[in-house]
Design a protein around this motif. Structure first.
Motif, PDB file in Angstrom:
ATOM      1  N   SER B  95       1.833  -1.828   3.727  1.00 51.37           N
ATOM      2  CA  SER B  95       1.441  -2.976   4.534  1.00 51.37           C
ATOM      3  C   SER B  95       1.619  -4.234   3.720  1.00 51.37           C
ATOM      4  N   VAL B  97       0.916  -8.140   3.094  1.00 46.81           N
ATOM      5  CA  VAL B  97      -0.272  -8.945   3.343  1.00 46.81           C
ATOM      6  C   VAL B  97      -0.077  -9.955   4.454  1.00 46.81           C
ATOM      7  N   PHE B  99       1.530  -9.787   7.173  1.00 48.45           N
ATOM      8  CA  PHE B  99       1.908  -9.340   8.501  1.00 48.45           C
ATOM      9  C   PHE B  99       0.902  -8.417   9.182  1.00 48.45           C
ATOM     10  N   ASN B 100      -0.022  -7.877   8.467  1.00 49.35           N
ATOM     11  CA  ASN B 100      -1.003  -6.964   9.067  1.00 49.35           C
ATOM     12  C   ASN B 100      -0.378  -5.752   9.735  1.00 49.35           C
TER      13      ASN B 100
END
Lengths: 118, 114
Positions: B95, B97, B99-100
């Motif tokens: 993941s 950071v 872009f979630n």
């Protein structure tokens, strides 16, 4: 205990039917996700939502739509089911990464809905 | 381009053998998270570990250990003295950071035979 629930474990629908898959989380998470899982392809993101009424397309949105009217609920809609949408559908939720400060930032998954379209 | 690659589709081992599951990722972000999930035959994905990009310390939890190497963009998972209950599909995920979103590998199916 954190929980993501999905409305059905198994579902059989006919080609052309409109199908609703419901997902509810009780963790006050901002983010919610719908994936489909097919053998050899892993998890593919269909749609995700980072807030109520907000949505973004994932990698394979064609043939699907979503609805998020309340924070805890995220619905996946197959407007006209087709046989190639036969799959396992997984819902997940997570905190927004900025709110989590990283310490509790992971996705929590529901048990999945195995959908068969005949 | 695939952000997370799990080149091993399926691995079979005999109980008590050690096994390593490989994960290679790709990102331009300097801040990101890596994860491992387990999916037993029952189907529900279970979170195993999270690692952020600033923490390259290896981690051990019982028979499980993880080796994070930024230099090779790898986050490998080793099970020591495997047991039949370890049989599952294991997914590595990334993941970024900003872009979630989570990017999953295609999974490695581990079969542990008695």
């Amino acid at each position: 205990d954190v929980k993501v629930t999905q409305s059905s474990r198994y579902l059989v629908k006919r080609t052309g039917e409109k199908v609703f898959l419901e997902c509810v989380q009780d963790m006050d998470h901002e983010n919610m996700f719908w994936y489909r899982q097919d053998p050899g392809l892993g998890l593919r993101l269909i749609y995700f939502s980072y807030d109520v009424k907000m949505k973004e397309k994932g990698d394979i949105p064609e043939g699907y739509s979503v609805s998020r009217e309340k924070k805890e609920r995220f619905s996946l809609i197959l407007e006209s089911a087709s046989t190639n949408q036969t799959s396992m559908y997984l819902c997940a939720s997570s905190l927004n990464i900025q709110r989590s400060s990283g310490n509790s930032y992971e996705q929590y998954f529901g048990p999945g809905t195995r959908l068969t379209v005949t | 381009a695939q952000k997370v690659t799990q080149a091993q589709t399926e691995i079979s081992v005999v109980e008590k053998e050690d096994v390593t599951l490989d994960c290679v990722y790709e990102t331009r972000d300097t801040t990101y998270y890596l994860f491992w999930y387990k999916q037993p035959p029952s189907g529900e994905l279970v979170f195993l570990i999270r690692r952020n990009s600033f923490d390259e310390q290896n981690e051990i939890s019982g028979r499980y250990s993880w080796n994070f190497q930024k230099s090779t963009s790898s986050f490998n998972f080793t099970i020591t003295a495997s047991q039949v209950v370890d049989s599952a599909v294991y997914f590595c995920a990334l993941s970024e950071v900003n872009f979630n979103k989570f990017y999953f590998g295609s999974g490695t199916k581990l079969n542990v035979k008695p």
